[in-house]
Motif scaffolding. Structure first.
Motif, PDB file in Angstrom:
ATOM      1  N   LEU A  98       7.812  -9.292  -9.456  1.00 46.61           N
ATOM      2  CA  LEU A  98       6.417  -9.125  -9.049  1.00 46.61           C
ATOM      3  C   LEU A  98       6.201  -9.881  -7.751  1.00 46.61           C
ATOM      4  O   LEU A  98       6.620 -11.032  -7.610  1.00 46.61           O
ATOM      5  CB  LEU A  98       5.466  -9.618 -10.132  1.00 46.61           C
ATOM      6  CG  LEU A  98       3.966  -9.555  -9.847  1.00 46.61           C
ATOM      7  CD1 LEU A  98       3.176  -9.304 -11.143  1.00 46.61           C
ATOM      8  CD2 LEU A  98       3.438 -10.834  -9.179  1.00 46.61           C
ATOM      9  N   ALA A  99       5.523  -9.227  -6.806  1.00 48.64           N
ATOM     10  CA  ALA A  99       5.187  -9.871  -5.539  1.00 48.64           C
ATOM     11  C   ALA A  99       3.681  -9.883  -5.352  1.00 48.64           C
ATOM     12  O   ALA A  99       3.023  -8.852  -5.484  1.00 48.64           O
ATOM     13  CB  ALA A  99       5.856  -9.135  -4.373  1.00 48.64           C
ATOM     14  N   GLU A 100       3.149 -11.062  -5.032  1.00 48.21           N
ATOM     15  CA  GLU A 100       1.728 -11.239  -4.726  1.00 48.21           C
ATOM     16  C   GLU A 100       1.624 -11.840  -3.328  1.00 48.21           C
ATOM     17  O   GLU A 100       2.227 -12.872  -3.050  1.00 48.21           O
ATOM     18  CB  GLU A 100       1.071 -12.148  -5.751  1.00 48.21           C
ATOM     19  CG  GLU A 100      -0.266 -12.736  -5.352  1.00 48.21           C
ATOM     20  CD  GLU A 100      -1.299 -11.691  -4.948  1.00 48.21           C
ATOM     21  OE1 GLU A 100      -1.953 -11.897  -3.904  1.00 48.21           O
ATOM     22  OE2 GLU A 100      -1.439 -10.671  -5.663  1.00 48.21           O
ATOM     23  N   MET A 101       0.842 -11.224  -2.456  1.00 51.96           N
ATOM     24  CA  MET A 101       0.813 -11.668  -1.060  1.00 51.96           C
ATOM     25  C   MET A 101       0.086 -12.996  -0.877  1.00 51.96           C
ATOM     26  O   MET A 101       0.295 -13.681   0.114  1.00 51.96           O
ATOM     27  CB  MET A 101       0.175 -10.602  -0.171  1.00 51.96           C
ATOM     28  CG  MET A 101      -1.259 -10.277  -0.474  1.00 51.96           C
ATOM     29  SD  MET A 101      -1.859  -8.976   0.648  1.00 51.96           S
ATOM     30  CE  MET A 101      -3.516  -8.704   0.007  1.00 51.96           C
ATOM     31  N   ASN A 102      -0.766 -13.373  -1.833  1.00 47.75           N
ATOM     32  CA  ASN A 102      -1.464 -14.665  -1.764  1.00 47.75           C
ATOM     33  C   ASN A 102      -1.150 -15.464  -3.020  1.00 47.75           C
ATOM     34  O   ASN A 102      -0.033 -15.427  -3.508  1.00 47.75           O
ATOM     35  CB  ASN A 102      -2.969 -14.427  -1.591  1.00 47.75           C
ATOM     36  CG  ASN A 102      -3.300 -13.716  -0.292  1.00 47.75           C
ATOM     37  OD1 ASN A 102      -2.893 -14.148   0.781  1.00 47.75           O
ATOM     38  ND2 ASN A 102      -4.019 -12.602  -0.379  1.00 47.75           N
TER      39      ASN A 102
ATOM     40  N   ARG B  98       4.607 -11.069   0.726  1.00 45.95           N
ATOM     41  CA  ARG B  98       3.968  -9.819   1.110  1.00 45.95           C
ATOM     42  C   ARG B  98       4.994  -8.687   1.139  1.00 45.95           C
ATOM     43  O   ARG B  98       6.096  -8.839   1.669  1.00 45.95           O
ATOM     44  CB  ARG B  98       3.335  -9.969   2.493  1.00 45.95           C
ATOM     45  CG  ARG B  98       2.530  -8.755   2.953  1.00 45.95           C
ATOM     46  CD  ARG B  98       1.766  -9.023   4.235  1.00 45.95           C
ATOM     47  NE  ARG B  98       2.649  -9.354   5.341  1.00 45.95           N
ATOM     48  CZ  ARG B  98       2.639 -10.520   5.969  1.00 45.95           C
ATOM     49  NH1 ARG B  98       1.801 -11.477   5.604  1.00 45.95           N
ATOM     50  NH2 ARG B  98       3.475 -10.740   6.972  1.00 45.95           N
ATOM     51  N   VAL B  99       4.622  -7.558   0.554  1.00 50.97           N
ATOM     52  CA  VAL B  99       5.456  -6.358   0.660  1.00 50.97           C
ATOM     53  C   VAL B  99       5.220  -5.758   2.040  1.00 50.97           C
ATOM     54  O   VAL B  99       4.123  -5.318   2.370  1.00 50.97           O
ATOM     55  CB  VAL B  99       5.109  -5.342  -0.438  1.00 50.97           C
ATOM     56  CG1 VAL B  99       5.878  -4.040  -0.219  1.00 50.97           C
ATOM     57  CG2 VAL B  99       5.439  -5.918  -1.814  1.00 50.97           C
ATOM     58  N   GLU B 100       6.244  -5.764   2.855  1.00 51.76           N
ATOM     59  CA  GLU B 100       6.146  -5.227   4.206  1.00 51.76           C
ATOM     60  C   GLU B 100       6.261  -3.707   4.208  1.00 51.76           C
ATOM     61  O   GLU B 100       5.572  -3.017   4.965  1.00 51.76           O
ATOM     62  CB  GLU B 100       7.248  -5.808   5.090  1.00 51.76           C
ATOM     63  CG  GLU B 100       7.222  -7.326   5.208  1.00 51.76           C
ATOM     64  CD  GLU B 100       6.231  -7.806   6.259  1.00 51.76           C
ATOM     65  OE1 GLU B 100       6.668  -8.033   7.402  1.00 51.76           O
ATOM     66  OE2 GLU B 100       5.036  -7.954   5.926  1.00 51.76           O
TER      67      GLU B 100
ATOM     68  N   HIS C 257      15.950   5.463  -6.310  1.00 48.96           N
ATOM     69  CA  HIS C 257      15.433   4.096  -6.382  1.00 48.96           C
ATOM     70  C   HIS C 257      14.585   3.793  -5.144  1.00 48.96           C
ATOM     71  O   HIS C 257      14.528   4.571  -4.183  1.00 48.96           O
ATOM     72  CB  HIS C 257      16.572   3.087  -6.521  1.00 48.96           C
ATOM     73  CG  HIS C 257      17.483   3.011  -5.329  1.00 48.96           C
ATOM     74  ND1 HIS C 257      18.524   3.889  -5.129  1.00 48.96           N
ATOM     75  CD2 HIS C 257      17.496   2.164  -4.252  1.00 48.96           C
ATOM     76  CE1 HIS C 257      19.145   3.594  -3.999  1.00 48.96           C
ATOM     77  NE2 HIS C 257      18.539   2.562  -3.441  1.00 48.96           N
ATOM     78  N   TRP C 258      13.909   2.659  -5.204  1.00 49.50           N
ATOM     79  CA  TRP C 258      13.079   2.190  -4.092  1.00 49.50           C
ATOM     80  C   TRP C 258      13.782   1.058  -3.363  1.00 49.50           C
ATOM     81  O   TRP C 258      14.434   0.206  -3.983  1.00 49.50           O
ATOM     82  CB  TRP C 258      11.747   1.651  -4.613  1.00 49.50           C
ATOM     83  CG  TRP C 258      10.802   2.712  -5.085  1.00 49.50           C
ATOM     84  CD1 TRP C 258      10.704   3.220  -6.355  1.00 49.50           C
ATOM     85  CD2 TRP C 258       9.829   3.397  -4.293  1.00 49.50           C
ATOM     86  NE1 TRP C 258       9.731   4.179  -6.407  1.00 49.50           N
ATOM     87  CE2 TRP C 258       9.168   4.309  -5.162  1.00 49.50           C
ATOM     88  CE3 TRP C 258       9.443   3.337  -2.960  1.00 49.50           C
ATOM     89  CZ2 TRP C 258       8.146   5.145  -4.723  1.00 49.50           C
ATOM     90  CZ3 TRP C 258       8.428   4.161  -2.513  1.00 49.50           C
ATOM     91  CH2 TRP C 258       7.795   5.064  -3.385  1.00 49.50           C
ATOM     92  N   VAL C 259      13.645   1.040  -2.048  1.00 55.33           N
ATOM     93  CA  VAL C 259      14.102  -0.079  -1.223  1.00 55.33           C
ATOM     94  C   VAL C 259      12.854  -0.794  -0.724  1.00 55.33           C
ATOM     95  O   VAL C 259      12.017  -0.201  -0.036  1.00 55.33           O
ATOM     96  CB  VAL C 259      14.954   0.404  -0.032  1.00 55.33           C
ATOM     97  CG1 VAL C 259      15.402  -0.794   0.808  1.00 55.33           C
ATOM     98  CG2 VAL C 259      16.154   1.199  -0.528  1.00 55.33           C
ATOM     99  N   ILE C 260      12.710  -2.056  -1.115  1.00 53.59           N
ATOM    100  CA  ILE C 260      11.472  -2.797  -0.857  1.00 53.59           C
ATOM    101  C   ILE C 260      11.778  -3.992   0.044  1.00 53.59           C
ATOM    102  O   ILE C 260      12.690  -4.784  -0.250  1.00 53.59           O
ATOM    103  CB  ILE C 260      10.849  -3.299  -2.173  1.00 53.59           C
ATOM    104  CG1 ILE C 260      10.645  -2.121  -3.140  1.00 53.59           C
ATOM    105  CG2 ILE C 260       9.528  -4.004  -1.921  1.00 53.59           C
ATOM    106  CD1 ILE C 260      11.220  -2.342  -4.505  1.00 53.59           C
ATOM    107  N   THR C 261      11.034  -4.131   1.103  1.00 56.90           N
ATOM    108  CA  THR C 261      11.172  -5.268   2.018  1.00 56.90           C
ATOM    109  C   THR C 261      10.003  -6.217   1.794  1.00 56.90           C
ATOM    110  O   THR C 261       8.837  -5.802   1.872  1.00 56.90           O
ATOM    111  CB  THR C 261      11.175  -4.802   3.485  1.00 56.90           C
ATOM    112  OG1 THR C 261      12.222  -3.846   3.668  1.00 56.90           O
ATOM    113  CG2 THR C 261      11.391  -5.975   4.422  1.00 56.90           C
ATOM    114  N   VAL C 262      10.322  -7.473   1.495  1.00 59.73           N
ATOM    115  CA  VAL C 262       9.280  -8.473   1.238  1.00 59.73           C
ATOM    116  C   VAL C 262       9.457  -9.654   2.182  1.00 59.73           C
ATOM    117  O   VAL C 262      10.564  -9.962   2.625  1.00 59.73           O
ATOM    118  CB  VAL C 262       9.310  -8.962  -0.229  1.00 59.73           C
ATOM    119  CG1 VAL C 262       9.029  -7.822  -1.189  1.00 59.73           C
ATOM    120  CG2 VAL C 262      10.638  -9.628  -0.574  1.00 59.73           C
TER     121      VAL C 262
END
Length: 525
Positions: free
Chosen positions: A37-41, A202-204, A212-217
């Protein structure tokens, strides 16, 4: 917090650290899925820390014929109460009634009443309110909470603060909830079950690559960029859900949310009892006046359109005046802006169902899976804090077909961290904590048990005196507790602590908060 030892390929990647995102992460991790899980704040830094702090069925939604929404919420109240008796507790609500009350707002029920009984237009007759409360008592299979009763406000203490025109009231049950703590405890439990929780991340961008998904954070503190893979994405971005769909993901979708700002004011304590008032306004809206943090009263909320999720919501002077004027129609002792010690505002991301007004827009949630171009994504629209666990279950029902063999529902009745005691066991727990740590006064002990439940013993450890807790920052906050919040509850700044992990910002001076923040920054790795 445990380091991520995975190969950075997850089953589920959740965007958003509000109650929906953290609830889904907990449910999925508890079923053995690999979750990040990613939360930007900070966790609960937007909508999920700005609610009216109630687990409630939504009595007024009966007038909009949102029967399923109300029933599901009522069913959830007692399930949730049993799982978190430290941060949620029963509360009685007093609904004053006067026969001469008139209402300008229109609902489906009021329109039907006007057609059948045209002389009743603009009124909620006593029998209709009582019928609604009867339904409220019985729709959700209530077992713990007491049923509705009638109060004589001429003799009951609940009538003392109110203007004399109100001689009768209905009293019913709902529950209080510490909203931002609910989010943090779900995140903690998710992590305890194997999830990776990334705050200030933050998810960029995210793009499909086959199945599948490629996710940059990006870690916004260190500016470190990381790429991870996931078989499925969950967009629980709350007010930003639409921006994520169109901006971060570049997907084509007509689905969207309607942003509705809800503002609250906090005043000095306006009445002595521990019950909440439910006030009805001539515009068809309602507000609550709720005992808050021992020495204060919470009043809210408003419903106003909010256009841009990136614009921080604030209680406007007009909203503050509206709430003050609303309350003054009920209380004998008028309040003014000088009595307001704090305001807060949040943006509710309601599913855009084309309703004519913010008040009429549905509070129910909508779940949409998109697998049109490869790897699936689940987009979460709307929802309310009372039904967050059910939303997580329903979300998992959408997710598990992509992961054959995943176990079924499990969260109903399973305690959150610190909540492993009986619903009526709070006072006994406070007494035991005070007896074992004699330096605690009543306020301090109650605060610790309300925040941490049985984990209060872990927070205090084996200390013998208050001095053993380290530097004191004021209002019972000590270095030991702050270290616990940083190590186990994702806190990074003083604001995280005094406005989300607790509400001691109401009791601390700005200079004390600045000292706390400086101390916390020195502890960062």
């Amino acid at each position: 917090m445990p380091a991520d030892t995975d190969t950075k390929t997850y089953d589920l990647f959740v965007i958003g650290g509000g109650i929906n995102g953290c609830g889904i992460a907990r449910d999925a991790a508890g079923r053995g899925m690999r979750v990040a899980l990613a939360e930007m704040n900070d966790l609960a830094s937007a909508t999920s820390s700005a609610s009216t702090k109630l687990f409630h069925g939504g009595l007024r939604y009966l007038e909009y014929l949102e029967i399923n929404l109300v029933r599901h919420a009522l069913e959830e109240r007692e399930i949730l109460l049993r799982a978190m008796p430290h941060i949620s507790w029963p509360m009685r609500f007093v609904l004053p009634y006067s026969p001469d009350m008139r209402f300008e707002g229109e609902t489906p029920v009021s329109r039907m009443l006007a057609r059948v009984m045209p002389w009743m237009k603009g009124r909620r007759p006593a029998w209709m309110i009582r019928l609604g409360l009867f339904a409220y008592d019985h729709l959700g299979g209530r077992k713990i909470l007491p049923s509705t009763s009638t109060l004589n406000l001429n003799t009951a203490p609940e009538g003392a603060p109110l203007v004399d025109k109100f001689q009768k009231a209905y009293e019913y049950s709902d529950c209080w909830i510490e909203d931002s703590r609910l989010v943090v405890l779900n995140a903690r439990d998710a992590e305890n079950r194997g999830a990776r929780i990334m705050v200030r991340t933050r998810v960029e961008a995210a793009k499909r690559d086959g199945d599948h998904w490629v996710i940059t954070v990006r870690d916004t503190a260190s500016d470190k960029v990381e790429t991870v893979h996931a078989k499925m994405l969950v967009n629980a971005g709350g007010p930003w859900v639409g921006d994520i769909i169109h901006g971060k993901l570049g997907l084509k979708s007509n689905e969207g949310v309607r942003l509705v700002r809800g503002s609250h004011i906090v005043t000095k304590r306006l009445f002595e009892h521990d019950k909440c008032y439910f006030f009805q306004g001539t515009d068809g809206r309602i507000i609550f006046a709720i005992p808050y943090e021992t020495d204060f009263t919470l009043i809210g909320t408003t419903d106003a359109e909010h256009r841009d999720p990136d614009v921080r919501p604030e209680c406007t002077p007009e909203e503050q005046a509206y709430l003050i004027d609303f309350a003054n129609k009920y209380f004998k002792q008028d309040i003014s802006a000088a009595d307001v010690v704090w305001t807060y505002s949040g943006v509710r991301p309601l599913y855009d169902d084309g309703a004519s007004s913010a008040t009429a827009a549905t509070r129910d949630y909508t779940l949409k899976v998109d697998q049109s171009d490869g790897a699936p994504i689940l987009n979460i629209f709307g929802g309310k804090i009372t039904t967050y666990r059910k939303l997580a279950e329903d979300s998992m029902d959408k997710i598990v077909p992509f992961f054959p063999g995943t176990p079924g529902h499990w969260t109903a009745g399973v305690a959150l961290p610190g909540g492993d005691f009986e619903v009526d066991g709070f006072d006994a727990l406070v007494s035991r904590l005070k007896s074992e740590f004699s330096f605690l006064d009543a306020f301090w002990a109650r605060r610790l048990v309300r925040a941490y439940g049985t984990d209060a013993w872990t927070v205090l450890g084996d200390v013998a005196t208050a001095d053993d807790l380290g530097q004191a920052f004021g209002a019972t906050l000590t270095a030991r507790e702050i270290s616990y919040l940083m190590d186990h509850e994702y806190a990074r700044t003083a604001e995280d602590v005094v406005w989300r992990r607790n509400k001691l910002g109401l009791r601390l001076e700005k200079s004390q908060i600045a000292v706390l923040d400086e101390w916390m920054q020195k502890q960062q790795p």
